[in-house]
Write a protein that holds these residues in place. Structure first.
Motif, PDB file in Angstrom:
ATOM      1  N   MET A   1     -35.348 -53.673   8.032  1.00  8.70           N
ATOM      2  CA  MET A   1     -36.209 -54.009   9.166  1.00  8.70           C
ATOM      3  C   MET A   1     -37.140 -55.176   8.844  1.00  8.70           C
ATOM      4  N   ASP A   2     -37.285 -56.050   9.797  1.00  6.66           N
ATOM      5  CA  ASP A   2     -38.169 -57.202   9.659  1.00  6.66           C
ATOM      6  C   ASP A   2     -39.614 -56.756   9.891  1.00  6.66           C
ATOM      7  N   ALA A   3     -40.344 -56.541   8.804  1.00  7.61           N
ATOM      8  CA  ALA A   3     -41.718 -56.021   8.915  1.00  7.61           C
ATOM      9  C   ALA A   3     -42.632 -56.996   9.638  1.00  7.61           C
ATOM     10  N   LEU A   4     -42.328 -58.291   9.509  1.00  9.51           N
ATOM     11  CA  LEU A   4     -43.227 -59.275  10.116  1.00  9.51           C
ATOM     12  C   LEU A   4     -43.007 -59.388  11.612  1.00  9.51           C
ATOM     13  N   ALA A   5     -41.915 -58.839  12.090  1.00  8.33           N
ATOM     14  CA  ALA A   5     -41.729 -58.749  13.537  1.00  8.33           C
ATOM     15  C   ALA A   5     -42.341 -57.443  14.027  1.00  8.33           C
ATOM     16  N   ALA A   6     -42.273 -56.409  13.201  1.00  8.54           N
ATOM     17  CA  ALA A   6     -42.758 -55.097  13.602  1.00  8.54           C
ATOM     18  C   ALA A   6     -44.289 -55.039  13.594  1.00  8.54           C
ATOM     19  N   VAL A   7     -44.868 -55.451  12.473  1.00  2.00           N
ATOM     20  CA  VAL A   7     -46.323 -55.357  12.320  1.00  2.00           C
ATOM     21  C   VAL A   7     -46.832 -56.690  11.780  1.00  2.00           C
ATOM     22  N   PRO A   8     -46.896 -57.715  12.619  1.00  6.75           N
ATOM     23  CA  PRO A   8     -47.311 -59.025  12.126  1.00  6.75           C
ATOM     24  C   PRO A   8     -48.819 -59.100  11.908  1.00  6.75           C
ATOM     25  N   PRO A   9     -49.230 -59.926  10.943  1.00  8.43           N
ATOM     26  CA  PRO A   9     -50.671 -60.176  10.807  1.00  8.43           C
ATOM     27  C   PRO A   9     -51.121 -61.063  11.975  1.00  8.43           C
TER      28      PRO A   9
ATOM     29  N   GLY B   1     -46.371 -64.952  24.575  1.00 10.06           N
ATOM     30  CA  GLY B   1     -45.665 -64.070  25.490  1.00 10.06           C
ATOM     31  C   GLY B   1     -46.375 -63.950  26.819  1.00 10.06           C
ATOM     32  N   SER B   2     -45.693 -63.390  27.736  1.00  3.51           N
ATOM     33  CA  SER B   2     -46.337 -63.076  29.000  1.00  3.51           C
ATOM     34  C   SER B   2     -47.137 -61.796  28.823  1.00  3.51           C
ATOM     35  N   ALA B   3     -47.810 -61.395  29.830  1.00  8.97           N
ATOM     36  CA  ALA B   3     -48.727 -60.254  29.704  1.00  8.97           C
ATOM     37  C   ALA B   3     -48.012 -59.016  29.191  1.00  8.97           C
ATOM     38  N   ASP B   4     -46.798 -58.826  29.654  1.00 13.33           N
ATOM     39  CA  ASP B   4     -46.142 -57.609  29.201  1.00 13.33           C
ATOM     40  C   ASP B   4     -45.343 -57.819  27.924  1.00 13.33           C
ATOM     41  N   GLY B   5     -45.500 -58.970  27.338  1.00 18.42           N
ATOM     42  CA  GLY B   5     -44.802 -59.179  26.077  1.00 18.42           C
ATOM     43  C   GLY B   5     -45.736 -59.466  24.933  1.00 18.42           C
ATOM     44  N   ALA B   6     -47.011 -59.369  25.195  1.00 23.16           N
ATOM     45  CA  ALA B   6     -47.975 -59.740  24.176  1.00 23.16           C
ATOM     46  C   ALA B   6     -47.995 -58.721  23.056  1.00 23.16           C
ATOM     47  N   LEU B   7     -48.332 -59.214  21.869  1.00 20.92           N
ATOM     48  CA  LEU B   7     -48.481 -58.308  20.740  1.00 20.92           C
ATOM     49  C   LEU B   7     -49.570 -57.292  21.040  1.00 20.92           C
ATOM     50  N   LEU B   8     -49.458 -56.128  20.449  1.00 26.86           N
ATOM     51  CA  LEU B   8     -50.455 -55.080  20.623  1.00 26.86           C
ATOM     52  C   LEU B   8     -51.394 -55.122  19.428  1.00 26.86           C
ATOM     53  N   ASP B   9     -52.530 -55.734  19.653  1.00 27.46           N
ATOM     54  CA  ASP B   9     -53.472 -55.905  18.535  1.00 27.46           C
ATOM     55  C   ASP B   9     -54.019 -54.543  18.104  1.00 27.46           C
ATOM     56  N   LEU B  10     -53.916 -54.256  16.818  1.00 28.05           N
ATOM     57  CA  LEU B  10     -54.385 -52.974  16.319  1.00 28.05           C
ATOM     58  C   LEU B  10     -55.847 -53.019  15.903  1.00 28.05           C
ATOM     59  N   GLY B  11     -56.390 -54.228  15.932  1.00 28.48           N
ATOM     60  CA  GLY B  11     -57.803 -54.331  15.591  1.00 28.48           C
ATOM     61  C   GLY B  11     -58.090 -54.282  14.105  1.00 28.48           C
ATOM     62  N   VAL B  12     -57.082 -54.332  13.286  1.00 30.98           N
ATOM     63  CA  VAL B  12     -57.315 -54.280  11.833  1.00 30.98           C
ATOM     64  C   VAL B  12     -56.661 -55.475  11.161  1.00 30.98           C
ATOM     65  N   GLY B  13     -56.537 -56.560  11.940  1.00 26.61           N
ATOM     66  CA  GLY B  13     -55.917 -57.752  11.378  1.00 26.61           C
ATOM     67  C   GLY B  13     -54.413 -57.761  11.538  1.00 26.61           C
TER      68      GLY B  13
ATOM     69  N   ALA C   1     -50.992 -56.526  14.274  1.00 28.09           N
ATOM     70  CA  ALA C   1     -50.604 -56.128  15.627  1.00 28.09           C
ATOM     71  C   ALA C   1     -49.264 -55.411  15.554  1.00 28.09           C
ATOM     72  N   LEU C   2     -48.959 -54.714  16.628  1.00 23.25           N
ATOM     73  CA  LEU C   2     -47.644 -54.091  16.745  1.00 23.25           C
ATOM     74  C   LEU C   2     -46.791 -54.907  17.698  1.00 23.25           C
ATOM     75  N   HIS C   3     -45.535 -55.001  17.398  1.00 27.47           N
ATOM     76  CA  HIS C   3     -44.592 -55.595  18.341  1.00 27.47           C
ATOM     77  C   HIS C   3     -44.682 -54.811  19.660  1.00 27.47           C
ATOM     78  N   PRO C   4     -44.664 -55.524  20.775  1.00 26.11           N
ATOM     79  CA  PRO C   4     -44.822 -54.824  22.059  1.00 26.11           C
ATOM     80  C   PRO C   4     -43.825 -53.692  22.289  1.00 26.11           C
ATOM     81  N   ALA C   5     -42.679 -53.782  21.684  1.00 30.94           N
ATOM     82  CA  ALA C   5     -41.702 -52.713  21.885  1.00 30.94           C
ATOM     83  C   ALA C   5     -42.161 -51.406  21.282  1.00 30.94           C
ATOM     84  N   PHE C   6     -43.158 -51.455  20.440  1.00 35.32           N
ATOM     85  CA  PHE C   6     -43.700 -50.230  19.848  1.00 35.32           C
ATOM     86  C   PHE C   6     -44.800 -49.624  20.717  1.00 35.32           C
TER      87      PHE C   6
END
Lengths: 717, 422
Positions: free
Chosen positions: B55-63, B83-95, B97-102
């Motif tokens: 698995m590509d970790a940098l796609a899954a949980v990028p800094p 990305g568009s609004a529904d494709g944006a990374l999900l920022d985890l707030g700890v530096g 983000a999660l890939h939007p698919a997560f």
């Protein structure tokens, strides 16, 4: 006893009559003596002896076979099996449709290229677009891509058809097919049993991308020719085969940096200079072979190095420092010869690894051809030290030429392929090896835990005959332990043995082997795909667990009910055209046929009560409206879920990113609708059809037969 | 909602009609360690998901922030602007983000049940799927001759009686992780785990009785013992409750192999059959070509994994405390994209650990400074946490298996604190 004064045969006979304890360990069993086997002493009749031999040295008796063996003579049958002299009948007809069986490794890779190579060839032929395009903007796979990929697949399929190319999957399917068909149909049964044993001993896994293309020739050329021959030769042929060299990484094992390689040793050592300065194999790797072995690409030409991940060349690891790889050395000592307690040290492992540096193979296909011609030119120019034998290549420029010490024996400096060959000599003749192999053979043919005295005697035979594997079999069947009551019928059959012995017991015809092969995997034996070099353990507790036991029972029921596609048989033949008058009579007849000369009273006793109740017989015959329909085998699914085995990358769930089929989704278990459509048809055999389809319940006769085939007694041999 | 009393009642009725009396139930119950009142409840379960293909970790949980990733993989990197609004990374707030698919598991991060361990992997640098999976499943990187898998050794260290369902792999063949001395069973589909007679349930029941009698009476101990276990197990799992089982209200698993596997694992957990180690697989992670960003092959895999895990977690309901779920993958992928819109084999990756006692809401491990080029061999995410540090932590804290040298022979590292003491 003075052997000179008696014939070898009578000398042996009189020796065998003695109690086991008095049999001297140094006996050499003469070849071709046809000496009587000691079954009478163990209280067996001829029929019982024949049944036992067929259970242990073959895949079980076919209808009427015990009679035939007895008529031929027990010892005569044994001689024929040892010499592999039996006239093959139907087998040839079943193997003819499998073209790969007769192909050279070169033809195989040309006809069945590994997926990455196939993709590259398709690109070069302009059949599909080059995957690497600088200007390509979007990296998002959009829905249009799915259509593109289908179109691509269609184009590639058409191109492959034109070029006579097939995928590796079609190659792999042939290995599986021949394995089952040989086991079922071969008259030279002992060869099949031994091929299975020795392949497992020198296990490689088809799930390894680098091994897959070579697996068929590994079994055919490295294992099968030596089954009753010399262990030393068997050992060497596995050591030099690309399948083993790839599987245990030796193909990329070269001298550690700082160690003199053979070419350098010759340059600076005692040998007269070749007068070409560094040309004759200096650190440049010899004329004609460009590249330092330590550069990325492993010393193969830059082209070969770049092709690292394509699967057509042994893939060296980019940017990784090159040097010694100990994997093969360790498994050679631990698994193939001395055994884990054989008394070797970690230092020995390293020294052995050093001895095998430079043992590699030429990549298949075009690159291998280039390599071969370069080697030839270099040889004509006076380069020495490199050795080619078929695909095997010994690279002098990668070989650690410093002195070594293996198992206390000194290997002087400056030697080449002789180092590895000397190590093979040493380990093949080591007493620990004799014990290790004796133990494994005794476990396969006699008992899971063979007693020490037996192992000692067999080890002595191994040593005395210098590793004659045929003599080992002869010694085994000549031993009292082989015939002892406490060992007969006590080995648990492997899944392959269950399936094959069931088919043989039924006198079944195998129109298409793949559905039956699927059951072998379901029972826990993915053939050719045991991932560790240890091979399948030969122990009852490996094979017997709740899931596999259920699978064995269900196999028996489905087979007997005629529900396994590709398998045909006729109960009427078995019952001799005389229909049994009652379920109990049927039970007696079937148990006698399937378990000849075995103790069947308990089986009959247990099952009879269930059969004689009228209402039970009716219940079995009654229709059950909610019965789940078993999925019918459609012609597109010759392999069914066996596709996983035929496509090991899929079995592993990993997408080998070849871009050819797109990302591979595992289909939901049992969900036929998502089954990947066959990329090309496997048309070796007719599409498998079951004798009975639909929901009608099987006859009582079939139910009873299924119970016997799934019974504990039938799980043993 | 599945209910144990219903099981006892209904299967009793079903079996009595075939001549088996109530004392069988007692036998079956005691075989599984269940007696009325107490149960195998309280036994904990470790669920592992092996993501095969790397698995590509940098796609899954990028800094996030710093823009380094965008420089290294200009077309694959995602950020809020791209990305568009529904494709944006999900920022985890700890530096990170999660890939939007997560999206489905993001709430679990926020509820502090889900932790990420980043830059985790194997000290062995092989980039061969086969070898790396072998090393991770046997727990002995660099050594090929290890015959047992690490999960089998975990079972060997559990130290209490086992039921036939202690170690279950939802696969058709036993995975390498479960090779070994301890019994483990591979079941592709729970409803297939029974004697099947074509043409009718009655025939199957009779055949089952026939086999049971044969195996009960055989003199061969192993067959006899395992036979009894088998029939006890089959009865435990008998068809009647399976067909009645429905996931918890509102839970919908993806209709994929992984979804099916997780659904059945939840079933087994709730059926109190003594499940302690479960194994499932997720394939298709080997994204060499056109892996996509917000959409594409990576996103599809990620969504499947995410929805499966979220559904599983919701389905467990009050049983969550008993379960820890952990993902793993054999290695990661190159930091830079390749010429085909994908990534090639790399080294470090990331994994997820989910549980009520997990120190969640964090990205654990020691992530490199991409701006300073802290890459492995100049190309990959490095490995700064050995996978064994995570595996041993979970084994000890959740399952009480602390014999690390048995679990991971030859390893002298230390556990990565991830779970609270309990």
């Amino acid at each position: 006893m003075r052997p000179k004064r008696m014939t070898a045969m009578s000398a042996l006979y009189s020796l065998l009559v003695l109690s086991p304890a008095s049999v001297r360990a140094e006996i050499v069993v003469p070849r071709g003596s046809g000496a009587p086997l000691p079954y009478r002493e163990a209280g067996l009749s001829e029929r019982e002896a024949a049944a036992h031999l067929l259970d242990r040295l073959a895949y079980g008796a076919r209808p009427g076979e015990i009679d035939r063996v007895v008529a031929m003579g027990i010892e005569a049958w044994m001689e024929v099996q040892l010499a592999a002299n039996a006239q093959e009948g139907a087998l040839a007809r079943f193997l003819t449709p499998l073209p790969a069986l007769a192909m050279s490794p070169r033809s195989i890779v040309e006809t069945y290229p590994p997926n990455p190579a196939l993709l590259r060839m398709a690109e070069e032929a302009g059949v599909i677009e080059r995957q690497r395009q600088p200007g390509r903007e979007s990296v998002d796979a959009d829905p249009a891509d799915a259509v593109d990929r289908r179109e691509q697949r269609r184009k590639v399929a058409a191109w492959m058809e034109r070029e006579g190319l097939k995928s590796e999957r079609v190659l792999v399917a042939q290995s599986y097919a021949q394995k089952l068909l040989r086991a079922v149909y071969a008259e030279n049964q002992l060869q099949e049993v031994l091929a299975d044993f020795w392949f497992n001993h020198f296990n490689v896994s088809i799930t390894d991308n680098a091994v897959r293309n070579y697996l068929l020739t590994y079994e055919r050329d490295a294992i099968r020719p030596h089954l009753t021959g010399s262990f030393r030769e068997l050992l060497e042929s596995t050591a030099k085969h690309p399948a083993m060299l790839a599987y245990l990484d030796n193909f990329q094992s070269i001298a550690n940096p700082g160690q003199p390689t053979l070419a350098e040793a010759r340059d600076s050592g005692a040998m007269a200079g070749r007068g070409r300065g560094r040309g004759a194999g200096g650190t440049g790797g010899g004329p004609g072979m460009s590249g330092n072995p330590r550069r990325p690409g492993g010393g193969l030409s830059g082209e070969m190095g770049r092709r690292a991940e394509t699967g057509t060349s042994p893939p060296p690891r980019p940017n990784r420092p090159q040097g010694l790889n100990e994997n093969y050395a360790r498994e050679l000592l631990e698994l193939h010869t001395l055994g884990v307690d054989g008394g070797y040290t970690q230092t020995d492992v390293v020294e052995v690894a050093r001895a095998f540096t430079g043992w590699t193979f030429l990549p298949a296909g075009r690159l291998g051809e280039e390599g071969r011609s370069r080697l030839e030119r270099a040889r004509r120019a006076g380069m020495t030290g490199f050795v080619t034998e078929g695909e095997f290549l010994f690279r002098a420029d990668g070989h650690d030429a410093a002195a070594k010490s293996v198992l206390g024996v000194a290997l002087p400096r400056g030697r080449g392929i002789e180092d590895g060959e000397r190590v093979l000599d040493l380990v093949a003749s080591h007493p620990a090896t004799a014990r290790h192999l004796a133990t494994k053979l005794a476990a396969r043919f006699i008992a899971d835990e063979p007693n020490a005295a037996l192992v000692d005697r067999l080890a002595a035979t191994f040593t005395a005959t210098k590793g004659d594997l045929g003599a080992m079999i002869r010694a085994i069947v000549s031993s009292p332990e082989f015939w002892a009551k406490e060992h007969r019928g006590q080995k648990i059959k492997s899944p392959l043995e269950v399936v094959v012995s069931s088919l043989r017991a039924l006198g079944a015809e195998v129109d298409n082997p793949f559905p039956a092969l699927e059951w072998v995997a379901k029972m826990g034996q993915p053939l050719y795909a045991y991932q560790a070099p240890t091979g399948f353990p030969d122990r009852a507790d490996f094979w017997v667990n709740t899931g596999s036991l259920l699978a064995r029972m269900n196999f028996g029921l489905e087979l007997a009910a005629g529900r396994i596609p590709g398998i045909r048989f006729d109960f009427a033949r078995l019952s001799g055209e005389r229909e049994p008058e009652s379920p109990a009579a049927a039970l007696e007849m079937l148990a006698t046929r399937f378990l000849p000369e075995r103790e069947i009273a308990p089986t009959i006793e247990q099952l009879e009560p269930l059969l004689t109740r009228d209402d039970l017989s009716h219940e079995v015959a009654a229709r059950a409206p909610e019965a789940p329909e078993l999925p019918a085998f459609s012609p597109e699914d010759e392999l069914g879920s066996f596709a996983d085995l035929a496509d090991p990358a899929l079995a592993m769930g990993s997408a080998v990113g070849d871009g050819l089929a797109g990302p591979r989704e595992r289909r939901a278990p049992g969900d036929l609708s998502q089954r990947r459509q066959s990329f090309e048809r496997l048309d070796f055999y007719p599409a498998p059809v079951a004798m009975h389809t639909g929901v009608e319940p099987p006859t009582v006769f079939a139910g009873v037969a299924g119970l016997v085939l799934g019974s504990p007694e039938f799980q043993r041999r | 909602m599945w209910d144990r009393r219903a099981f006892l009642k209904s299967s009793g009725v079903a079996l009595v009609s075939f001549g088996l009396g109530p004392d069988f139930l007692h036998r079956a119950a005691s075989a599984s360690g269940v007696s009325s009142g107490t149960s195998t409840r309280g036994k904990r379960t470790l669920v592992t998901i092996f993501q095969r293909g790397a698995m590509d970790a940098l796609a899954a949980v990028p800094p996030v922030g710093g823009g380094e990733l965008a420089k290294l993989r200009p077309r694959l990197a995602m950020n809020a602007a791209r990305g568009s609004a529904d494709g944006a990374l999900l920022d985890l707030g700890v530096g990170f983000a999660l890939h939007p698919a997560f999206a489905d598991v993001a709430p679990l991060f926020r509820s502090r049940e889900l932790a990420v361990v980043h830059a985790v992997g194997s000290p062995d640098a092989t980039r061969s799927h086969f070898d790396a999976q072998d090393y991770m499943e046997t727990g002995t990187p660099g050594r090929k001759g290890t015959s047992s898998g690490w999960l089998n050794r975990v079972c060997g260290e559990l130290g209490h009686d086992a039921t036939p369902f202690r170690a279950v792999a939802m696969t058709s063949a036993l995975p390498r992780s479960l090779y070994g001395e301890e019994p483990a069973v591979a079941i592709a589909r729970l409803e297939d785990f029974r004697v099947r007679m074509p043409g009718g349930e009655r025939g199957a029941a009779l055949a089952g009785k026939g086999f049971e009698a044969l195996y009960a009476e055989t003199t061969e101990e192993l067959l006899g013992g395992t036979g009894k276990e088998t029939f006890d197990a089959v009865k435990l799992l008998s068809e009647s409750e399976l067909s009645r089982y429905r996931p918890a209200a509102g839970v919908r698993y993806p209709t994929s192999p992984l979804g099916e596997s997780l659904r059945q694992i939840a079933q087994l957990v709730k059926a109190d059959v003594g499940l302690e180690v479960a194994f499932a697989e997720s394939g298709g992670w080997d994204t060499h070509v056109a892996q996509g960003t917000a959409q594409g092959s990576f996103a599809r895999r990620a969504e499947d994994l995410s929805r499966g895990i979220a559904a599983f977690w919701a389905d467990l309901g009050e049983r969550k405390d008993e379960v820890v779920l952990m993902t793993m993958t054999e290695f990661g992928r190159t930091v830079r994209e390749n010429g085909s819109g994908g990534t090639d084999h790399g080294h470090g990756s990331c994994l997820f650990v989910l549980g009520t006692a997990v120190d969640g809401g964090k990205v654990h491990g020691d992530f490199p400074d991409l701006a300073r080029g802290e890459l492995y061999e100049g190309r990959d995410l490095p490995v700064t946490t050995d996978f064994r540090s995570v595996f041993s932590e979970v084994a000890e804290k959740h399952l009480g298996v602390s014999a690390t040298s048995e679990l991971f022979p030859g390893w002298r590292g230390s556990r990565l604190p991830l779970l609270r003491e309990s």
